[in-house]
Write a protein that holds these residues in place. Structure first.
Motif, PDB file in Angstrom:
ATOM      1  N   ALA A 238     -12.614 -32.414 -11.941  1.00 56.30           N
ATOM      2  CA  ALA A 238     -12.452 -31.089 -11.337  1.00 56.30           C
ATOM      3  C   ALA A 238     -13.744 -30.298 -11.366  1.00 56.30           C
ATOM      4  O   ALA A 238     -14.100 -29.620 -10.386  1.00 56.30           O
ATOM      5  CB  ALA A 238     -11.348 -30.320 -12.066  1.00 56.30           C
ATOM      6  N   VAL A 239     -14.483 -30.382 -12.460  1.00 52.64           N
ATOM      7  CA  VAL A 239     -15.728 -29.621 -12.558  1.00 52.64           C
ATOM      8  C   VAL A 239     -16.767 -30.151 -11.573  1.00 52.64           C
ATOM      9  O   VAL A 239     -17.558 -29.377 -11.029  1.00 52.64           O
ATOM     10  CB  VAL A 239     -16.273 -29.663 -14.015  1.00 52.64           C
ATOM     11  CG1 VAL A 239     -16.680 -31.076 -14.425  1.00 52.64           C
ATOM     12  CG2 VAL A 239     -17.433 -28.695 -14.172  1.00 52.64           C
TER      13      VAL A 239
ATOM     14  N   ALA B  40     -15.783 -28.812  -8.154  1.00 50.78           N
ATOM     15  CA  ALA B  40     -16.101 -27.386  -8.075  1.00 50.78           C
ATOM     16  C   ALA B  40     -17.599 -27.177  -7.884  1.00 50.78           C
ATOM     17  O   ALA B  40     -18.033 -26.327  -7.097  1.00 50.78           O
ATOM     18  CB  ALA B  40     -15.622 -26.667  -9.331  1.00 50.78           C
TER      19      ALA B  40
ATOM     20  N   ARG C 247     -19.609 -25.447  -4.676  1.00 50.55           N
ATOM     21  CA  ARG C 247     -20.567 -24.357  -4.853  1.00 50.55           C
ATOM     22  C   ARG C 247     -21.939 -24.718  -4.305  1.00 50.55           C
ATOM     23  O   ARG C 247     -22.609 -23.880  -3.662  1.00 50.55           O
ATOM     24  CB  ARG C 247     -20.667 -24.015  -6.350  1.00 50.55           C
ATOM     25  CG  ARG C 247     -21.680 -22.924  -6.678  1.00 50.55           C
ATOM     26  CD  ARG C 247     -21.367 -21.636  -5.956  1.00 50.55           C
ATOM     27  NE  ARG C 247     -22.318 -20.591  -6.336  1.00 50.55           N
ATOM     28  CZ  ARG C 247     -22.582 -19.527  -5.589  1.00 50.55           C
ATOM     29  NH1 ARG C 247     -21.975 -19.353  -4.418  1.00 50.55           N
ATOM     30  NH2 ARG C 247     -23.451 -18.631  -6.011  1.00 50.55           N
TER      31      ARG C 247
ATOM     32  N   ASP D 136     -11.226 -33.122 -17.448  1.00 52.10           N
ATOM     33  CA  ASP D 136     -10.439 -32.087 -16.760  1.00 52.10           C
ATOM     34  C   ASP D 136      -9.738 -31.177 -17.765  1.00 52.10           C
ATOM     35  O   ASP D 136      -9.565 -29.980 -17.517  1.00 52.10           O
ATOM     36  CB  ASP D 136      -9.418 -32.729 -15.826  1.00 52.10           C
ATOM     37  CG  ASP D 136     -10.038 -33.264 -14.549  1.00 52.10           C
ATOM     38  OD1 ASP D 136     -11.228 -32.969 -14.300  1.00 52.10           O
ATOM     39  OD2 ASP D 136      -9.336 -33.992 -13.813  1.00 52.10           O
TER      40      ASP D 136
ATOM     41  N   GLN E 247     -12.747 -27.085 -16.153  1.00 52.17           N
ATOM     42  CA  GLN E 247     -12.248 -27.206 -14.783  1.00 52.17           C
ATOM     43  C   GLN E 247     -13.279 -26.774 -13.741  1.00 52.17           C
ATOM     44  O   GLN E 247     -13.279 -27.279 -12.633  1.00 52.17           O
ATOM     45  CB  GLN E 247     -10.986 -26.354 -14.605  1.00 52.17           C
ATOM     46  CG  GLN E 247      -9.758 -26.918 -15.304  1.00 52.17           C
ATOM     47  CD  GLN E 247      -9.145 -28.066 -14.525  1.00 52.17           C
ATOM     48  OE1 GLN E 247      -9.019 -28.021 -13.313  1.00 52.17           O
ATOM     49  NE2 GLN E 247      -8.753 -29.116 -15.240  1.00 52.17           N
ATOM     50  N   THR E 248     -14.125 -25.830 -14.091  1.00 52.73           N
ATOM     51  CA  THR E 248     -15.058 -25.303 -13.101  1.00 52.73           C
ATOM     52  C   THR E 248     -16.375 -24.957 -13.783  1.00 52.73           C
ATOM     53  O   THR E 248     -16.513 -25.065 -15.013  1.00 52.73           O
ATOM     54  CB  THR E 248     -14.476 -24.064 -12.401  1.00 52.73           C
ATOM     55  OG1 THR E 248     -15.315 -23.698 -11.297  1.00 52.73           O
ATOM     56  CG2 THR E 248     -14.369 -22.895 -13.368  1.00 52.73           C
TER      57      THR E 248
ATOM     58  N   THR F   6     -19.965 -22.216 -13.120  1.00 48.93           N
ATOM     59  CA  THR F   6     -20.586 -21.162 -12.314  1.00 48.93           C
ATOM     60  C   THR F   6     -22.102 -21.290 -12.399  1.00 48.93           C
ATOM     61  O   THR F   6     -22.655 -21.567 -13.478  1.00 48.93           O
ATOM     62  CB  THR F   6     -20.159 -19.772 -12.792  1.00 48.93           C
ATOM     63  OG1 THR F   6     -20.539 -19.590 -14.157  1.00 48.93           O
ATOM     64  CG2 THR F   6     -18.647 -19.602 -12.664  1.00 48.93           C
TER      65      THR F   6
END
Length: 209
Positions: free
Chosen positions: A59-60, A63, A67, A182, A186-187, A189
């Motif tokens: 998931a990361v 993501a 981005r 996961d 999960q994400t 930034t």
């Protein structure tokens, strides 16, 4: 004519000005292969792992890829916004009399094209630097997960799955690592990396010669 060379530069710049869509991991097979052309016995203690498939399937990783796509599109939009008026000006100069005033305008336009090409190359390097930084962060998050799964499976050796030509893949840790990663994250930034400007020669140099 300088203007024709400027228009050629415009075509080249529009075709590949910043970077193609950047992803953390390129297209990869599913985390757990369903079948292999070669079989054989399970070799205790020897395990396999695909880092690329972890980046692509976790998931990361997904993501981060989304981005990076956003940042790449924003960088491309910046270049496009500067390129459009230059293309318009270059077309307006096509067919104009070859006098001192128009030659001066053409030379000035060629310099602006060169600056834009350098900006596009710089943006591409920043996107690449961002991708490298993000992959390093995800790898840091994944490392303890890999170690945990490695111990759970009683592995003694760990090989890159992508270098294996075939065999029994029962000891492929990739799917388990993706699941555990996961659960951990999960994400992610991040913003676009900013690099110092470099003094460089561009292909646009030839447009003023």
């Amino acid at each position: 004519m300088i203007t024709r060379k400027i228009l050629l530069s415009a075509i080249l710049l529009s075709s590949a000005s910043v970077a193609s869509a950047q992803t953390v991991g390129g297209p990869q097979p599913a985390a757990q292969p369903q079948s292999q052309p070669l079989g054989g016995p399970v070799i205790d203690g020897i395990c396999l792992l695909s880092r690329e498939a972890i980046f692509a399937n976790a998931a990361v990783g997904r993501a981060a890829s989304a981005r990076l796509q956003e940042l790449t599109q924003a960088a491309q939009a910046e270049i496009d916004a500067r390129r459009t008026p230059l293309e318009t000006e270059a077309r307006a100069l096509e067919g104009q009399p070859d006098n001192a005033e128009n030659r001066q305008r053409q030379e000035a336009l060629a310099q602006r094209w060169q600056a834009l090409q350098q900006s596009a190359a710089h943006s591409s390097r920043e996107i690449d630097a961002t991708r490298t930084s993000v992959m390093s962060r995800i790898a840091t998050e994944a490392q303890p997960v890999i170690a945990e799964v490695y111990q759970q499976k009683n592995c003694g050796l760990l090989f890159d799955r992508n270098s294996a030509l075939g065999g029994n893949f029962a000891n492929d840790l990739t799917a388990d690592v993706v699941t555990a990663l996961d659960a951990r994250i999960q994400t992610i930034t991040f913003e676009r990396e900013r690099l110092p400007q470099q003094s460089e020669q561009s292909g646009a140099d030839t447009a003023v010669r």
